[in-house]
Design a protein around this motif. Sequence first.
Motif, PDB file in Angstrom:
ATOM      1  N   LEU A  90      44.150  41.340  38.213  1.00 32.47           N
ATOM      2  CA  LEU A  90      43.988  39.499  38.220  1.00 32.47           C
ATOM      3  C   LEU A  90      42.986  39.732  39.895  1.00 32.47           C
ATOM      4  O   LEU A  90      41.994  38.592  40.103  1.00 32.47           O
ATOM      5  CB  LEU A  90      45.148  39.257  39.294  1.00 32.47           C
ATOM      6  N   TYR A  91      42.600  40.595  41.213  1.00 29.31           N
ATOM      7  CA  TYR A  91      41.799  40.764  41.951  1.00 29.31           C
ATOM      8  C   TYR A  91      40.261  40.905  41.274  1.00 29.31           C
ATOM      9  O   TYR A  91      39.365  40.401  41.986  1.00 29.31           O
ATOM     10  CB  TYR A  91      41.764  41.830  43.179  1.00 29.31           C
ATOM     11  N   ARG A  92      40.283  42.022  40.496  1.00 29.81           N
ATOM     12  CA  ARG A  92      38.965  42.175  40.261  1.00 29.81           C
ATOM     13  C   ARG A  92      38.545  40.887  39.274  1.00 29.81           C
ATOM     14  O   ARG A  92      37.289  40.491  39.470  1.00 29.81           O
ATOM     15  CB  ARG A  92      38.919  43.468  38.578  1.00 29.81           C
TER      16      ARG A  92
ATOM     17  N   ALA B 178      38.597  37.790  40.031  1.00 35.54           N
ATOM     18  CA  ALA B 178      38.761  37.090  40.834  1.00 35.54           C
ATOM     19  C   ALA B 178      37.003  37.047  41.906  1.00 35.54           C
ATOM     20  O   ALA B 178      36.643  36.524  42.014  1.00 35.54           O
ATOM     21  CB  ALA B 178      39.702  36.810  41.748  1.00 35.54           C
ATOM     22  N   ALA B 179      36.960  38.456  41.866  1.00 35.22           N
ATOM     23  CA  ALA B 179      35.268  38.796  42.105  1.00 35.22           C
ATOM     24  C   ALA B 179      34.608  38.694  41.413  1.00 35.22           C
ATOM     25  O   ALA B 179      33.510  38.445  41.901  1.00 35.22           O
ATOM     26  CB  ALA B 179      35.760  40.700  43.229  1.00 35.22           C
TER      27      ALA B 179
ATOM     28  N   ASP C  63      48.956  43.634  37.779  1.00 36.20           N
ATOM     29  CA  ASP C  63      48.013  42.606  38.257  1.00 36.20           C
ATOM     30  C   ASP C  63      46.531  42.958  39.515  1.00 36.20           C
ATOM     31  O   ASP C  63      46.126  42.524  39.860  1.00 36.20           O
ATOM     32  CB  ASP C  63      49.338  42.743  39.618  1.00 36.20           C
ATOM     33  N   TRP C  64      46.500  44.341  39.380  1.00 37.00           N
ATOM     34  CA  TRP C  64      45.059  44.829  39.751  1.00 37.00           C
ATOM     35  C   TRP C  64      44.053  44.381  39.091  1.00 37.00           C
ATOM     36  O   TRP C  64      42.701  44.133  40.074  1.00 37.00           O
ATOM     37  CB  TRP C  64      44.941  46.596  40.952  1.00 37.00           C
TER      38      TRP C  64
END
Length: 283
Positions: free
Chosen positions: A263-265, A267-268, A260-261
Motif C-alpha cells: 500500500l505504501y508503494r 501511494a508512492a 500491507d507494505w
Amino acid sequence: VIPAYNEEAALPWVLERAVAARARFLESGTFQDVEILVMNDGSTDSTAEAARRFPVRVVDNPDNLGYGATLLRGLDLAEGEVLAFLDADRTCDPLELWDLHQAMRRDGAGLVIGSRLGPGSQMPAVRRFGNRLYAWLINFLGGHAITDCASGMRLFTREAFQALLPLPAGMDLTPAMTAKALMDESIGVTEHPITYRERSGRSKLNVLRDGVRFLATILRVMVTYRPLKFFGGIGLAALAAGLALSWRLVALALQGPLPDWALYRAAAVGVLVISGALSVGYG
C-alpha cells in the motif's frame, strides 16, 4: 563602460588600452565617436583620481552600489548605439573589443561574448570549473553552444540591451544577460575568444555565495523561457520512476490481495505519476 571599485593600481593600464582601442575604432571610419565611461563605484582609494588623468568620462557613485547596479547605471548613461563593458582589473584587454566588433559584423549578432576559457587562460581552476558548469547548464536547457556565460567583457547593440531588460543588479548580471539573450532568437549571440590574465588586486567575487546566485539566476531564466525542458524533464523522470515501481504492484495484484507494505508503494507510485503528469503538463 568600465565599472571600477578600488582599482587604482590596475585602472591606468586598462585606460591606456581603452584610449588606444578608441583610436582604432575611429580610424576604421565605422564610428563617428567612441565614449569611454568609467563608473567609479564609491571607491575609497584613488580610483577616481587615476581615471581623471585620462581623456575619459568619469561618473562617481557616492556610495558603493555593487557591480551590477553600477554597470546598469553606466549603460543607461552611455550615449552610443553599440555598447560594451569590461572589468577594470586588467584581466581583459580593451583592444580586443575591436575583435568582438568584427565578430558582431561577421555573424550579424546582437551580443558578442568574450570567451575567457581558451588556451592560456589564467583564470583560477575553481572559477574555470564553475563557468564551465554554468555554460553546460545553459547549453543543455537552451540548446546552444556557449563556453563562457559569465564573461565580464562583451559588446552588444543598444537594441539588444533594451530587449534584455530587466537585468539583476548584482554580480549575476552577466549570466542572466547570457541566458536571456540565448532564449531570445531575435538577438543573435556569438562568442569570440579573448585573452584572460590573472587579475590585479583582490577579487570582489565570492566564489561560493556568488556561485550559488549565478546558478539560481540561470535556473530562474531557464524556467521562465524554457519550462518544457526544465519541468518536462523532471516530470518524465517522475513518471518513469512511478511506472518502474508499479510493475511489482501489478504482479502482486494478479496473485491475490496486496500485502500491507504494498500500500505504501502504491501511494508512492500515485504521487510520482500524478506529480510527473502535472510537471509535464506545466512544461
